[in-house]
Motif scaffolding. Sequence first.
Motif, PDB file in Angstrom:
ATOM      1  N   VAL A   1      33.945  62.586  43.026  1.00 18.42           N
ATOM      2  CA  VAL A   1      33.819  61.520  42.027  1.00 18.42           C
ATOM      3  C   VAL A   1      34.373  61.992  40.682  1.00 18.42           C
ATOM      4  O   VAL A   1      35.139  61.280  40.032  1.00 18.42           O
ATOM      5  CB  VAL A   1      32.347  61.056  41.897  1.00 18.42           C
ATOM      6  N   LEU A   2      33.988  63.202  40.273  1.00 16.23           N
ATOM      7  CA  LEU A   2      34.472  63.735  38.997  1.00 16.23           C
ATOM      8  C   LEU A   2      35.990  63.866  39.006  1.00 16.23           C
ATOM      9  O   LEU A   2      36.658  63.511  38.031  1.00 16.23           O
ATOM     10  CB  LEU A   2      33.816  65.085  38.702  1.00 16.23           C
TER      11      LEU A   2
ATOM     12  N   CYS B   1      25.727  66.097  50.541  1.00 15.42           N
ATOM     13  CA  CYS B   1      26.161  65.108  49.544  1.00 15.42           C
ATOM     14  C   CYS B   1      26.685  65.778  48.269  1.00 15.42           C
ATOM     15  O   CYS B   1      27.309  65.117  47.436  1.00 15.42           O
ATOM     16  CB  CYS B   1      24.999  64.169  49.185  1.00 15.42           C
TER      17      CYS B   1
ATOM     18  N   LEU C   1      29.994  62.350  32.506  1.00 12.42           N
ATOM     19  CA  LEU C   1      30.082  62.461  33.956  1.00 12.42           C
ATOM     20  C   LEU C   1      29.863  63.900  34.415  1.00 12.42           C
ATOM     21  O   LEU C   1      29.215  64.136  35.446  1.00 12.42           O
ATOM     22  CB  LEU C   1      31.422  61.930  34.458  1.00 12.42           C
TER      23      LEU C   1
ATOM     24  N   VAL D   1      38.210  62.179  40.826  1.00 11.11           N
ATOM     25  CA  VAL D   1      38.836  60.853  40.824  1.00 11.11           C
ATOM     26  C   VAL D   1      38.754  60.211  39.445  1.00 11.11           C
ATOM     27  O   VAL D   1      39.745  59.670  38.936  1.00 11.11           O
ATOM     28  CB  VAL D   1      38.192  59.957  41.908  1.00 11.11           C
ATOM     29  N   VAL D   2      37.581  60.287  38.815  1.00  9.42           N
ATOM     30  CA  VAL D   2      37.422  59.674  37.490  1.00  9.42           C
ATOM     31  C   VAL D   2      38.318  60.361  36.466  1.00  9.42           C
ATOM     32  O   VAL D   2      38.927  59.706  35.610  1.00  9.42           O
ATOM     33  CB  VAL D   2      35.938  59.687  37.048  1.00  9.42           C
TER      34      VAL D   2
ATOM     35  N   CYS E   1      27.003  65.013  36.916  1.00  7.65           N
ATOM     36  CA  CYS E   1      27.289  65.789  38.127  1.00  7.65           C
ATOM     37  C   CYS E   1      26.449  67.057  38.185  1.00  7.65           C
ATOM     38  O   CYS E   1      25.935  67.421  39.243  1.00  7.65           O
ATOM     39  CB  CYS E   1      28.775  66.132  38.212  1.00  7.65           C
TER      40      CYS E   1
ATOM     41  N   ILE F   1      30.333  65.332  47.176  1.00  8.91           N
ATOM     42  CA  ILE F   1      30.688  63.983  46.719  1.00  8.91           C
ATOM     43  C   ILE F   1      30.742  63.937  45.191  1.00  8.91           C
ATOM     44  O   ILE F   1      31.586  63.254  44.613  1.00  8.91           O
ATOM     45  CB  ILE F   1      29.690  62.942  47.277  1.00  8.91           C
ATOM     46  N   LEU F   2      29.866  64.694  44.555  1.00 11.09           N
ATOM     47  CA  LEU F   2      29.858  64.736  43.085  1.00 11.09           C
ATOM     48  C   LEU F   2      31.197  65.225  42.540  1.00 11.09           C
ATOM     49  O   LEU F   2      31.721  64.667  41.578  1.00 11.09           O
ATOM     50  CB  LEU F   2      28.730  65.637  42.585  1.00 11.09           C
ATOM     51  N   GLU F   3      31.745  66.273  43.155  1.00  8.11           N
ATOM     52  CA  GLU F   3      33.015  66.826  42.682  1.00  8.11           C
ATOM     53  C   GLU F   3      34.162  65.853  42.940  1.00  8.11           C
ATOM     54  O   GLU F   3      35.071  65.736  42.123  1.00  8.11           O
ATOM     55  CB  GLU F   3      33.299  68.173  43.351  1.00  8.11           C
TER      56      GLU F   3
END
Length: 192
Positions: free
Chosen positions: A46-47, A39, A5, A49-50, A9, A42-44
Amino acid sequence: MIVTLIIICEVGFWLLLAGGLALRYWAKMPRASIAVLLCEPILEVVLFVVTAIDLRNGAEPDWKHGLAAVYIGYSVALGHYTIKWVDVRVAHRFAGGPPPSTPKYGVARAIHEWKIAARWILAGLIAMALLQGAILYVGDDGDIGSLRGWQQRMLWLIGINVIIAATYTVFPKKAPAVESAKDDRPSFLSKL
């Protein structure tokens, strides 16, 4: 999974950056460019949260979780600067923009280095805060040695950046002396 991930990212960051700049300079669509560049955060998210879900599901905290925190810290503190840095160079190279200018000498260079150091310090502090959050989240039940190790690395990062900036302050690089008009007379005659 976390390492994959992080790589996704990072690749996504550069693809969004390239796409945003292509929309701005080649397609002449500045609003679409801004939308694409917005956008990036958003990558950070997502990282983050995962990584939190991975820890919540009982994953043993290790170097991958620390690396995720460092990546998020870098992206938050230096992501905008990186985008601006690339944007100026692309504008100059492909769109006739002014050449990039970075101060090279004296106080201006020292100030520039302190601004860069401040960004790296912020990145380190963000990473340390995320790591501390992970340590508190995992609690005493898990092995948090790896996360503490990443916190120590962030202290080293902060220290190195302070030393670099201080070096430019204490030992400023001097501009080369401007040569006066050429004189064909021998040097001993020029003093007369």
